[in-house]
Design an enzyme around this catalytic site. Structure first.
Site, mmCIF file in Angstrom:
data_model
loop_
_atom_site.group_PDB
_atom_site.id
_atom_site.type_symbol
_atom_site.label_atom_id
_atom_site.label_comp_id
_atom_site.label_asym_id
_atom_site.label_seq_id
_atom_site.Cartn_x
_atom_site.Cartn_y
_atom_site.Cartn_z
ATOM 1 N N PRO A 147 -1.875 -75.127 12.233
ATOM 2 C CA PRO A 147 -0.759 -75.326 13.160
ATOM 3 C C PRO A 147 -0.012 -74.025 13.431
ATOM 4 C CG PRO A 147 -0.110 -75.940 10.952
ATOM 5 C CD PRO A 147 -1.552 -75.525 10.863
ATOM 6 N N LYS A 165 -11.640 -54.904 6.690
ATOM 7 C CA LYS A 165 -11.464 -54.732 8.135
ATOM 8 C C LYS A 165 -12.225 -53.446 8.434
ATOM 9 C CE LYS A 165 -9.368 -55.339 12.222
ATOM 10 N NZ LYS A 165 -9.238 -56.547 13.043
ATOM 11 N N ILE A 189 -5.077 -64.102 10.110
ATOM 12 C CA ILE A 189 -4.438 -65.270 9.475
ATOM 13 C C ILE A 189 -5.501 -66.145 8.799
ATOM 14 C CG2 ILE A 189 -3.257 -67.453 10.035
ATOM 15 C CD1 ILE A 189 -1.349 -65.075 10.040
HETATM 16 N N1 LIG Z 1 -0.949 -70.223 13.132
HETATM 17 C C1 LIG Z 1 -0.063 -69.267 13.352
HETATM 18 N N2 LIG Z 1 1.274 -69.495 13.265
HETATM 19 C C2 LIG Z 1 2.162 -68.524 13.502
HETATM 20 N N3 LIG Z 1 1.838 -67.264 13.838
HETATM 21 C C3 LIG Z 1 0.531 -66.969 13.937
HETATM 22 C C4 LIG Z 1 -0.486 -67.951 13.698
HETATM 23 N N4 LIG Z 1 -1.689 -67.365 13.886
HETATM 24 C C5 LIG Z 1 -1.444 -66.090 14.216
HETATM 25 N N5 LIG Z 1 -0.126 -65.830 14.255
HETATM 26 C C6 LIG Z 1 0.505 -64.552 14.604
HETATM 27 O O1 LIG Z 1 -0.097 -64.106 15.807
HETATM 28 C C7 LIG Z 1 -0.422 -62.728 15.751
HETATM 29 C C8 LIG Z 1 -1.947 -62.551 15.957
HETATM 30 O O2 LIG Z 1 -2.639 -63.172 14.872
HETATM 31 P P1 LIG Z 1 -3.737 -62.347 14.068
HETATM 32 O O3 LIG Z 1 -3.197 -60.999 13.749
HETATM 33 O O4 LIG Z 1 -4.209 -63.171 12.931
HETATM 34 O O5 LIG Z 1 -4.859 -62.243 15.205
HETATM 35 P P2 LIG Z 1 -6.204 -61.391 15.153
HETATM 36 O O6 LIG Z 1 -7.254 -62.192 15.829
HETATM 37 O O7 LIG Z 1 -6.453 -60.968 13.768
HETATM 38 O O8 LIG Z 1 -5.813 -60.125 16.044
HETATM 39 P P3 LIG Z 1 -6.584 -58.687 16.120
HETATM 40 O O9 LIG Z 1 -7.657 -58.869 17.138
HETATM 41 O O10 LIG Z 1 -5.482 -57.772 16.578
HETATM 42 O O11 LIG Z 1 -7.093 -58.358 14.760
HETATM 43 C C9 LIG Z 1 0.084 -62.224 14.394
HETATM 44 O O12 LIG Z 1 1.361 -61.656 14.572
HETATM 45 C C10 LIG Z 1 0.193 -63.475 13.558
HETATM 46 O O13 LIG Z 1 1.204 -63.355 12.593
HETATM 47 MG MG LIG Z 2 -6.526 -59.041 12.981
#
Ligand SMILES: Nc1ncnc2c1ncn2[C@@H]1O[C@H](COP(=O)(O)OP(=O)(O)OP(=O)(O)O)[C@@H](O)[C@H]1O
Ligand SMILES: [Mg+2]
Length: 243
Positions: A207, A39, A19
């Site tokens: 948020p 990635k 995100i």
């Molecule tokens: N601020 C936010 N508001 C709503 N949903 C969120 C938010 N941040 C993350 N998410 C949701 O939470 C989940 C995990 O977020 P994200 O994929 O960005 O984490 P990550 O650290 O990249 O995980 P990974 O280690 O698997 O790569 C996703 O489904 C994402 O859509």
């Molecule tokens: Mg990720």
């Protein structure tokens, strides 16, 4: 030529690296930068064995409007495990030299490179080779994504510690999923406490957002919210002049 960029790491898996990386890509693009995304190793991929797709990479590529999928996502595995374990299980060794070559090639196409890490700093990619080793290899500064709630002081300080010991340039910390209702003293005080204990700039907080989802590639108002809440100038070195 080495292009400027940033490596997005997290205090844990699932904290919001994708995100934040996507929000940053959209924010920098709105300033006229051509942003490449990567990635380097993705596990938990979907599709057939011949055509595995990383939803993290898809989300990032959509955000940055990139077209070189093989460079953005050079190593993909089906099992949602750490890279070393998924690689052994699927009998596909991870070749660091190929990942580095993809990164170098990506730099030829874009002005600024955003790399999303895998889990946190000490996730093993192969035997004796961790995400931290890849950061060294890429020569990128770090951005740390942390949870906003209880427990994040410890996780963030552990991540900062591991980064400082390795001599990494930490550009800042972003807190993710700040509750917009029913928040407590914890979320309100954490950024200040962590800044006081580490001296690292806090670039802002994202948020809890509606209609934002990596798995189904939904962006909601991520770009607008990112531009409003995050100090993106601190991600860039003063010498990395914006056009
Ligand atoms: N601020 C936010 N508001 C709503 N949903 C969120 C938010 N941040 C993350 N998410 C949701 O939470 C989940 C995990 O977020 P994200 O994929 O960005 O984490 P990550 O650290 O990249 O995980 P990974 O280690 O698997 O790569 C996703 O489904 C994402 O859509
Ligand atoms: Mg990720």
């Amino acid at each position: 030529m080495l292009k400027p960029g940033i490596f997005i790491t997290g205090t844990d898996t699932g904290v919001g690296k994708t995100i934040v990386a996507a929000g940053l890509a959209m924010a920098l693009r709105s300033r006229g930068l051509r942003v490449g995304v990567m990635k380097p190793v993705a596990t938990g991929c979907q599709g057939t064995d011949q055509h595995l797709v990383s939803m993290d990479a898809v989300f990032l590529m959509e955000a940055a409007e990139n077209e070189y999928a093989a460079l953005s996502s050079p190593a993909r595995f089906r099992h949602p495990l750490s890279p070393n374990v998924a690689s052994a299980l699927e009998k596909k060794p991870i070749k660091i030299s190929e990942i580095v070559r993809a990164y170098q090639e990506l730099q030829r196409h874009y002005d600024f490179i955003i790399v999303e890490g895998i889990g946190g700093l000490l996730v093993p990619i192969s035997k004796d080779y961790f995400v931290a080793n890849l950061i060294k290899e890429f020569e990128l500064p770090l951005l740390i994504v942390a949870r906003s709630g209880l427990g994040t002081i410890n996780h963030t300080l552990l991540t900062v510690d591991a980064a400082v010991v390795r001599g990494f340039d930490i550009r800042g910390i972003i807190f993710n999923r700040m509750p917009t209702v029913n928040f407590s003293m914890v979320e309100v005080t954490n950024p200040k406490v962590i800044h006081e204990l580490t001296g690292i700039p806090i670039l802002g907080s994202l948020p809890e957002m509606d209609h934002v989802d990596v798995e189904t590639c939904k962006f909601g108002n991520l770009k607008e919210i990112f531009l409003e809440r995050i100090q993106i100038d601190k991600v860039l070195n003063p010498s990395e002049v914006l056009r």
